[in-house]
Design a protein around this motif. Structure first.
Motif, short mmCIF file in Angstrom:
data_model
loop_
_atom_site.label_atom_id
_atom_site.label_comp_id
_atom_site.label_asym_id
_atom_site.label_seq_id
_atom_site.Cartn_x
_atom_site.Cartn_y
_atom_site.Cartn_z
N ASP A 74 0.82 -1.21 0.00
CA ASP A 74 0.00 0.00 0.00
C ASP A 74 0.85 1.26 0.00
OD1 ASP A 74 -2.69 1.00 0.01
OD2 ASP A 74 -2.23 1.80 2.00
N ASP A 105 1.19 4.36 5.72
CA ASP A 105 0.69 4.83 4.43
C ASP A 105 1.09 6.29 4.23
OD1 ASP A 105 -1.05 6.27 6.09
OD2 ASP A 105 -2.67 4.82 5.88
N HIS A 150 -0.71 8.88 4.29
CA HIS A 150 -1.41 9.78 5.22
C HIS A 150 -0.61 9.89 6.51
CE1 HIS A 150 -4.45 8.80 2.32
NE2 HIS A 150 -4.58 7.57 2.78
N ARG A 204 -8.79 9.30 7.12
CA ARG A 204 -8.05 8.78 5.97
C ARG A 204 -9.02 8.34 4.87
NH1 ARG A 204 -4.05 4.45 8.24
NH2 ARG A 204 -5.81 4.08 9.62
N ASN A 205 -10.28 8.12 5.27
CA ASN A 205 -11.26 7.68 4.26
C ASN A 205 -11.54 8.76 3.22
OD1 ASN A 205 -11.29 5.58 6.01
ND2 ASN A 205 -13.44 5.73 6.60
N VAL A 221 -7.95 9.58 1.27
CA VAL A 221 -7.53 8.72 0.15
C VAL A 221 -8.48 8.92 -1.04
CG1 VAL A 221 -8.79 6.64 0.92
CG2 VAL A 221 -6.79 6.40 -0.52
N ARG A 280 -16.32 5.49 -4.20
CA ARG A 280 -14.98 4.89 -4.36
C ARG A 280 -15.14 3.55 -5.09
NH1 ARG A 280 -10.18 3.70 0.03
NH2 ARG A 280 -8.55 3.41 -1.54
N TYR A 286 -17.18 2.84 4.60
CA TYR A 286 -15.80 2.46 4.26
C TYR A 286 -15.51 1.03 4.69
CZ TYR A 286 -10.79 2.04 4.10
OH TYR A 286 -9.53 1.58 3.83
N ARG A 303 -11.96 -1.75 4.43
CA ARG A 303 -10.55 -1.77 4.01
C ARG A 303 -10.38 -2.45 2.65
NH1 ARG A 303 -5.94 -0.65 7.31
NH2 ARG A 303 -4.15 -0.63 5.93
N GLN A 339 -9.07 -0.49 -0.32
CA GLN A 339 -7.66 -0.18 -0.52
C GLN A 339 -7.13 -0.83 -1.81
OE1 GLN A 339 -4.91 -0.10 2.85
NE2 GLN A 339 -4.03 -1.99 2.05
N LYS A 377 -6.70 0.75 -5.44
CA LYS A 377 -5.56 1.59 -5.86
C LYS A 377 -4.62 0.81 -6.77
CE LYS A 377 -4.27 2.82 -1.69
NZ LYS A 377 -3.75 3.52 -0.49
N1 ARG Z 1 -4.90 2.75 2.81
C1 ARG Z 1 -6.29 2.97 3.10
C2 ARG Z 1 -7.10 2.86 1.79
O1 ARG Z 1 -6.56 2.97 0.73
C3 ARG Z 1 -6.48 4.34 3.66
C4 ARG Z 1 -7.74 4.50 4.41
C5 ARG Z 1 -7.66 3.78 5.72
N2 ARG Z 1 -8.86 3.99 6.44
C6 ARG Z 1 -9.21 3.18 7.45
N3 ARG Z 1 -10.33 3.47 8.02
N4 ARG Z 1 -8.49 2.18 7.83
O2 ARG Z 1 -8.28 2.63 1.84
#
Ligand code: ARG
Length: 436
Positions: A25, A85, A87, A111-112, A115, A234, A319, A321, A324, A327
């Motif tokens: 990641d 990451d 962030h 981070r939600n 990203v 997303r 959200y 995971r 992720q 990406k």
């Molecule tokens: N690396 C994570 C992604 O791409 C960032 C977001 C993480 N958020 C979380 N709630 N763990 O989704």
């Protein structure tokens, strides 16, 4: 690894589990890092507007982010497994440099949404790049359609020779296709150009961020309003972007197919520019069209990315995971797709036709449809004309040039109306220029 943002006292981190969670990641985040920095600047501004950061603190954060961006570009700041990451890397950089001021940057964001906004900005740039390359391909094809309009070439259906065709129609087809593809990329760009920043975890926060001002700062044409929808988008927007890219790469696959056939000894229609061919390790006589073949294969990566995302977003709202992994899909799909497309304009500019060979292989049977149509236009019922024109004695004494000039149905060799394509192309070029 630096301390995890969410680390709780007394819970130790298992290295293998951590690698599973964050393994590649942080490497994928290298593509997104500069966009995250840019969005972080906007976030700091939003916090200052609310009085959560002072003018001075904003200026410090802004300057630190500018430095981080420069250090990242120069390879002095390396995003690697020391961080969970990008962030975390940005926040720890700010905290290390600015202490408590840095520790304020994450106020009201998650981070939600972080990203989401970074990948949205990344997708926007990639779609712009797609449109730029697609229009360049269209432009080259259109110029060559004009200059080689009346060069005869066999037209095929089922890989069987069908009617006399022209390079005007062959080039014109790619020109029109890539004009459509440019438009598709630009339309999709407008469609996804909405700002998820400020939606936080997907449920908003209890301060009144001026989200529209942030949208304007980041060049979005609207704010993605409902916080929970931002998360639903997303994967969905990633799919739309891959579709737009896929339109170009799908056409490229068929173009590459044509060229690999036309370049074979059996056809002998075209000579590929030397740099686009490679030699064989064993057979000294070979020049192989490897570049064209890899262009053809590139669609697989775009299609695979689509499928992977489609499978990944089989999720309830909110959200997760799982997201992720989207990406990696867009990175691979756009990497392959744009990598292939970027080489097409020069390839097309430098193709050399063997006009003589293309005419030599035309046989009189290719005029049969012309004969039937002429008789039908003069009043014979088409079914009778069709039967009469099956007799080879009716095909003789014709030339490819005359056949092409008489092909006056709009879009046919004798009536290409390339100016219509030029007008569409000019219009799209203007739209693209406005994006700068
Ligand atoms: N690396 C994570 C992604 O791409 C960032 C977001 C993480 N958020 C979380 N709630 N763990 O989704």
């Amino acid at each position: 690894m630096t301390a995890l943002l969410w680390q709780k006292p007394g819970v130790s981190v298992d290295a293998e589990i951590q690698t599973f969670l964050a393994g590649d990641d942080v490497l994928l985040d290298r593509e997104l890092m500069r966009y995250d920095i840019r969005a972080s600047k906007s976030q700091a501004q939003s916090l200052q507007e609310l009085g959560i950061l002072t003018d001075h603190e904003l200026a410090d954060i802004d300057a630190a982010l500018t430095d981080l961006d420069a250090a990242f570009v120069a390879g002095e700041f390396i995003l690697d497994a020391r961080y969970e990451d990008m962030h975390s890397a940005i926040e720890s950089y700010l905290t290390e440099r600015l202490g408590d001021t840095g520790r304020k940057i994450h106020t009201g964001r998650s981070r939600n949404d972080q990203v989401l906004v970074a990948s949205r900005l990344w997708l926007r740039d990639r779609l712009q790049q797609t449109a730029r390359i697609a229009i360049e391909i269209a432009e080259v094809a259109l110029r060559r359609a004009e200059s080689e309009a009346m060069q005869p070439i066999a037209g095929f259906t089922h890989l069987q020779r069908a009617m006399v065709s022209s390079l005007g129609m062959w080039w014109g087809a790619w020109a029109e296709g890539f004009i459509d593809n440019t438009q598709r990329a630009l339309d999709t760009l407008q469609w996804i150009n909405s700002n998820p920043l400020g939606s936080a975890s997907g449920y908003g926060v209890n301060v009144r961020f001026d989200r529209d001002a942030a949208s304007e700062r980041l060049g979005f044409n609207r704010t993605q309003l409902i916080a929970t929808y931002a998360q639903l988008s997303r994967g969905k927007f990633e799919l739309a972007a891959l579709d737009a890219l896929g339109a170009s790469v799908l056409d490229l696959r068929r173009l590459a197919w044509d060229l690999s056939l036309f370049a074979s000894h059996e056809y002998g229609y075209v000579k590929l520019p030397a740099q686009y061919t490679t030699g064989s390790s064993l057979m000294p006589n070979k020049r192989n069209p490897d570049v064209i073949e890899l262009m053809r294969a590139s669609y697989a990566a775009v299609a695979a990315a689509r499928v992977e995302i489609e499978q990944t977003v089989s999720l309830p709202s909110g959200y997760h995971r799982d997201l992720q992994f989207t990406k990696g899909s867009i990175s691979h799909g756009f990497g392959r797709g744009l990598g292939a497309l970027a080489l097409v304009p020069d390839l097309l500019r430098n193709l050399e036709w063997n006009g003589e060979r293309m005419v030599e292989v035309l046989d009189d049977g290719l005029y049969a449809t012309d004969v039937a149509m002429e008789m039908a236009a003069a009043g014979t019922p088409f079914r009778d004309a069709y039967k009469a024109a099956a007799d080879p004695s009716t095909w003789s004494g014709r030339t490819p040039e005359a056949s092409l000039s008489a092909r006056v149905s709009p879009g046919g060799a004798g009536n290409l109306q390339l100016e219509t394509l030029q007008a569409r192309l000019d219009n799209l070029a203007e739209q693209l220029a406005r994006l700068d």
